[in-house]
Design an enzyme around this catalytic site. Sequence first.
Site, short mmCIF file in Angstrom:
data_model
loop_
_atom_site.label_atom_id
_atom_site.label_comp_id
_atom_site.label_asym_id
_atom_site.label_seq_id
_atom_site.Cartn_x
_atom_site.Cartn_y
_atom_site.Cartn_z
N GLY A 163 44.54 59.99 29.71
CA GLY A 163 43.70 60.12 28.52
C GLY A 163 42.32 60.64 28.86
O GLY A 163 41.82 61.59 28.24
N ASP A 176 37.96 55.16 24.60
CA ASP A 176 36.99 56.01 23.93
C ASP A 176 37.29 57.49 24.12
O ASP A 176 37.25 58.01 25.23
CB ASP A 176 35.58 55.68 24.44
CG ASP A 176 35.21 54.26 24.08
OD1 ASP A 176 35.59 53.82 22.99
OD2 ASP A 176 34.55 53.59 24.90
N ARG A 216 53.64 50.46 33.94
CA ARG A 216 53.95 51.09 32.64
C ARG A 216 55.39 51.61 32.62
O ARG A 216 56.31 50.85 32.91
CB ARG A 216 52.93 52.19 32.34
CG ARG A 216 51.54 51.58 32.08
CD ARG A 216 50.61 52.59 31.49
NE ARG A 216 50.52 53.75 32.38
CZ ARG A 216 49.76 54.82 32.16
NH1 ARG A 216 49.00 54.86 31.08
NH2 ARG A 216 49.72 55.83 33.01
N GLN A 268 46.71 42.55 40.22
CA GLN A 268 47.20 43.77 40.85
C GLN A 268 46.17 44.90 40.87
O GLN A 268 46.32 45.87 41.60
CB GLN A 268 48.46 44.29 40.12
CG GLN A 268 49.66 43.41 40.32
CD GLN A 268 50.76 43.72 39.31
OE1 GLN A 268 51.57 44.59 39.52
NE2 GLN A 268 50.77 43.00 38.20
N ARG A 269 45.16 44.82 40.02
CA ARG A 269 44.26 45.96 39.93
C ARG A 269 42.83 45.61 40.31
O ARG A 269 41.92 46.44 40.14
CB ARG A 269 44.33 46.61 38.56
CG ARG A 269 43.93 45.76 37.39
CD ARG A 269 44.23 46.47 36.06
NE ARG A 269 43.97 47.89 36.15
CZ ARG A 269 44.82 48.85 35.74
NH1 ARG A 269 45.96 48.53 35.17
NH2 ARG A 269 44.53 50.11 35.89
N ARG A 279 62.66 31.05 37.80
CA ARG A 279 61.21 31.01 37.56
C ARG A 279 60.68 32.43 37.48
O ARG A 279 61.18 33.31 38.19
CB ARG A 279 60.48 30.28 38.70
CG ARG A 279 60.80 28.81 38.81
CD ARG A 279 60.10 28.00 37.73
NE ARG A 279 60.30 26.56 37.92
CZ ARG A 279 61.39 25.89 37.55
NH1 ARG A 279 62.39 26.52 36.97
NH2 ARG A 279 61.48 24.59 37.76
N ASP A 323 49.48 53.18 38.82
CA ASP A 323 50.91 53.30 38.55
C ASP A 323 51.57 54.42 39.33
O ASP A 323 52.79 54.49 39.42
CB ASP A 323 51.14 53.50 37.06
CG ASP A 323 50.52 52.39 36.23
OD1 ASP A 323 50.58 51.23 36.68
OD2 ASP A 323 49.98 52.66 35.14
#
Lengths: 366, 366, 366, 366
Positions: free
Chosen positions: B120, B79, B187, B291-292, B283, B143
């Site tokens: 952002g 947003d 990322r 992770q978050r 594999r 990150d």
Amino acid sequence: MEQKIKKIALLTGGGDCPGLNAVIRAVTRTAILNYGIEVIGYKFGYRGLYNNDFIHLTLDTVSGILHRGGTILYSSNKDNLFDYLVEENGELVKKDVSDVAVENLKREGVDVLVVIGGDGTLTSARDFARKGVKVIGVPKTIDNDLASTDVTFGFNTAIDVVTEALDRLHTTAESHHRIMLCEVMGRNAGWIALEAGIAGSADIILLPEIPYDINKIAEKVKEREEQGKNFTIIVVSEGARPKDGEVVVAKIVADSPDPIRLGGIGNKLAGDLEKLIKDHEVRCTVLGHVQRGGNTSTYDRILSTRYGVAAVELMIDGKFGEMVCLKGDTISSDSLENVIGQKTKNVNIDGELVQVAKKIGISFAE
Amino acid sequence: MEQKIKKIALLTGGGDCPGLNAVIRAVTRTAILNYGIEVIGYKFGYRGLYNNDFIHLTLDTVSGILHRGGTILYSSNKDNLFDYLVEENGELVKKDVSDVAVENLKREGVDVLVVIGGDGTLTSARDFARKGVKVIGVPKTIDNDLASTDVTFGFNTAIDVVTEALDRLHTTAESHHRIMLCEVMGRNAGWIALEAGIAGSADIILLPEIPYDINKIAEKVKEREEQGKNFTIIVVSEGARPKDGEVVVAKIVADSPDPIRLGGIGNKLAGDLEKLIKDHEVRCTVLGHVQRGGNTSTYDRILSTRYGVAAVELMIDGKFGEMVCLKGDTISSDSLENVIGQKTKNVNIDGELVQVAKKIGISFAE
Amino acid sequence: MEQKIKKIALLTGGGDCPGLNAVIRAVTRTAILNYGIEVIGYKFGYRGLYNNDFIHLTLDTVSGILHRGGTILYSSNKDNLFDYLVEENGELVKKDVSDVAVENLKREGVDVLVVIGGDGTLTSARDFARKGVKVIGVPKTIDNDLASTDVTFGFNTAIDVVTEALDRLHTTAESHHRIMLCEVMGRNAGWIALEAGIAGSADIILLPEIPYDINKIAEKVKEREEQGKNFTIIVVSEGARPKDGEVVVAKIVADSPDPIRLGGIGNKLAGDLEKLIKDHEVRCTVLGHVQRGGNTSTYDRILSTRYGVAAVELMIDGKFGEMVCLKGDTISSDSLENVIGQKTKNVNIDGELVQVAKKIGISFAE
Amino acid sequence: MEQKIKKIALLTGGGDCPGLNAVIRAVTRTAILNYGIEVIGYKFGYRGLYNNDFIHLTLDTVSGILHRGGTILYSSNKDNLFDYLVEENGELVKKDVSDVAVENLKREGVDVLVVIGGDGTLTSARDFARKGVKVIGVPKTIDNDLASTDVTFGFNTAIDVVTEALDRLHTTAESHHRIMLCEVMGRNAGWIALEAGIAGSADIILLPEIPYDINKIAEKVKEREEQGKNFTIIVVSEGARPKDGEVVVAKIVADSPDPIRLGGIGNKLAGDLEKLIKDHEVRCTVLGHVQRGGNTSTYDRILSTRYGVAAVELMIDGKFGEMVCLKGDTISSDSLENVIGQKTKNVNIDGELVQVAKKIGISFAE
């Protein structure tokens, strides 16, 4: 009679599983400390038995491994010495090489072979027993789907890992008002999904035993919204399938020019749900092999140790051809002849655990 | 001067991140206990600011949240009130609705807006600062790719989760002589892969910053075999790519009749390696959102608390339009005007950490 | 008949225990979702019942508490309404105030009282049942020493905590060639010491059920040295005692001018061993309350949820005066009249678990 | 020049510490893989150097130890070869035996000695440097009290352990309205108490650097009650002391007929508080050695690996007599001559961390 056992061999077969090392340690320590038995371990399951590839297992070798996942004896998934791929005259052919194994055991003076493994591995154990080898079986599967034993080691560790992951997914689902899917192991049995789903506070659990109706999932999501809960946690067993569809197994499309590996049922369902429910993001996590590795849980360390001690006691009692098992909270045993070929133990959809899940409001989307 | 601050508002934007709640708690407690400031929190980031949807943050509201992942204020990912999707005359159009936000702040008597978010979210914070809103920024990303601060909270928790997964994958890789890939977040920056790879004893780390040569992976696998190590652990950053190829991002093929969601670079590489290396199973585990989420690590709890306290001190000192940051081990701040638009902080491929990894024998397959 | 239950009350008594919140959640959800029953919870156990101090338990109240240790209803350790300390005419006297409790239940329209607690708390529950109150009991103890049920929730979490501590103590013991004692809870039963000792790879386990001979400890230390193991891990149950001595309970010597709190058996034994064995450092860790707090284990979350659902089903079936229990892996129930006054369930010193421990070489210093 | 280094030796001295094995691994791998240097490790610190008791460190020896606490080289706490207890003519005398060590190094052809240890161990390292031995130092302490480096490995793991314990104690404190004390390590520096206290949501932190006033503790407890918080968590550094009193160190009273080991400051304070505050139970947990054992945290694995690589790079650069250190987030080094004898790094009571703690409402009872 029992005094005649001077040397035993261990092997581990099939997928690795937390608790294998604990069994190896318990068998070795019990054999050495109580009965003065020498212990060796074949490497890579039956393949090591065929190649006579083994290590000596001493108190030192098994020191410090109680809590460690995996197996210090290594494992292989598919080796069946009764139908084994060998090179003959430059060609690969399948043949019965079990006599080589029997010879190896004799040459090394191995009195008893302790086989730790799942269905396939124990089937071969039975077949060796039929050939006169003194065999003791120890059941192994993280999937908990063996009919012959109430609980197998590795299962508790697996649901610990899944439950911790569900705890983690909750916070991110809640913060973003997401639908979070978590695909878990279990093959054709839903035990991991069911128990971890209850422990991890799942809203919906999809089991192989109860084919799901995707519209019921959407209804549950809506019902939760009306209760002010704008997120939904779904645990999907890898063997789950829609009412009108098939199981989707993750696979590699090797010939594909471009992308390569297609997801399993979790990812399929994520795609289906994104199309069906427009106002929620959908995310899928496939836990994969983290479920079967790492440190062994307290519960599994104790169970594995009990299994290992019992395996030695069985041989001391001369009960060859038997497999250790757990009934209620009691260690007992059953003959491999009985055990092999039994149907997989599936979740009883009318049983207590499913009822418990339903009573506290978990949906099976049936 | 400082006495004029009577009421502040908080919001969290972008992907959730362990430590958000710790910042919210620290800001709230510091403001109330030291300066008697009233605190409110907008829900779902800027969307809540637009809709004037907020809760009061009191000592009670922020009690017991220090360790919890996620954000009690919820978050939304996309947003941007300067380019916001609204319905007008029955149609969805994008327009600048930032004035509505400014009006809402005025109506509620909010003196300062504390914005916790990534690139952002902080870009919008700067834009509100340009409109005269008194803004304080707090940087957030798991990150660790923000140039303006040495470390961000959430990163340590993320590498803890990945490292624990690598520990688990080790035992299963070792038992089966497998090549195990673990795809991790980050990322376009390789920090998570690099630090967790070092901590989790990876053999190969593939970073966005160092395009990989698949043949070098095969060489490393062979080299390890020659050292008696028959398994290989590879950490793949989600932004990694082959020297001669593109990043492969996981995606849904919604129109596909059959299978459904295509894997990312980890699964692609697993496919490629299975074709290239015949004698090992391969594999891939994609850790995804675990992770978050979940409990915040000790390190991140402390860092977030420091950030939260510093955010309040900045406003008390009248330093509006600034963002809290960490330089070395010192908390400082920088102006949002400077910070926004800076290039992402990538792994320095000649820096100490990459050198450390190489010195201990980790390959980057370059 | 069952339809007549419209409102129930919960209370938790005695020491806190991981799983209490999971029971509270399961009872509440099951009652509301399946039977439309209203649920309240008295605070601080019977004290809240006496003071009519309660909260409403709704789906929201019990949201997010499944994994949390402690009890959202609080608990108190010693309040017995049949012999309760009240002020009368300015003096503190003990009297039976149970009628006040019965009145409060009537006034609030409570049809059934669910009591979650240990021996003492359940004894009162029985006494209320005798007075005509419709009571359902749920057993609770981390010590696992209740004869009427095979396993109680909280126990698995406790042995998880102890086992993790033993894992930690191992590395430091090994690095320094130390004798490390770890004193654990369990009151007069050795279950925690026994199971955690097996899981945590203890060398010696000292149980209340097997008084120890300190010379046997020294022998074991020497035996280990001869095997090249220069460290020894000892798990001491808080109720353990020497063959020729008494249990030593930690206590405060309030009048002591100087130091203040005297250690329990673990510290006593550390002192005794330092005198007896000269060439090893001895260290003692008393785990204390960390054993009963924090996140509930997967196993205990499931067991508690089963108990909670079963408690509601019992009342729906009209089985008042009963207590939920687990036999083998089956949930069943027993009457409080039978259960109360039963002897504590002690470790069977000839049972399987002790034998398993001995077979793998653990000494009980007997 | 650098090419002349053919063989190096490692030793670890002082209390064990998570990260020691990671340093040993990093030094060994870096030396072997990059420079073809042979590596040996003396056992039990300087004692092994005196007795020429060592093992060869190869890629195999250091495999699988990255995450493990303790030290595979063992450690001893008090051995100073410049003032060493030896038997001479049947009597124990203290003498300088450092020449024996130098001789041993020469005989084995050791070019460089890498010493990993704390103050005492590194003082000897400097003294060997003065005798002409080429020495590289690596600092070690879980207490984080070395002035020469911003952070030492082991510290992050220690605060992780303490923080998890505080999380556990919270649930039990809250359920019972208790005052919970948790005594933690740190010697005369309060770093562990301060950082774990912030991360673990302590209400009061007692540091060696800020003598406490017991009445201020009582005030804080009362203040919390008035805010509806009926429990209080206190973290006590083992070196904390009352304003008008001394540090109380846990000790054994060997001659005491009766009980034996007297508690430290945590238990003393528990006793004092029980007398002062009548309406709360007080409990004390002394975490002890669990703080320094077990798996190494992610952060410490990375830091230790960086230290290990840097130690080898220092010797390659010919910088003997130096110690690795961390300044901000940069690895650098300092001469042992500078480092030794520096004052312990204490908590700066006017520094940012203490201020942060105060701002969020933590009391230091000053």
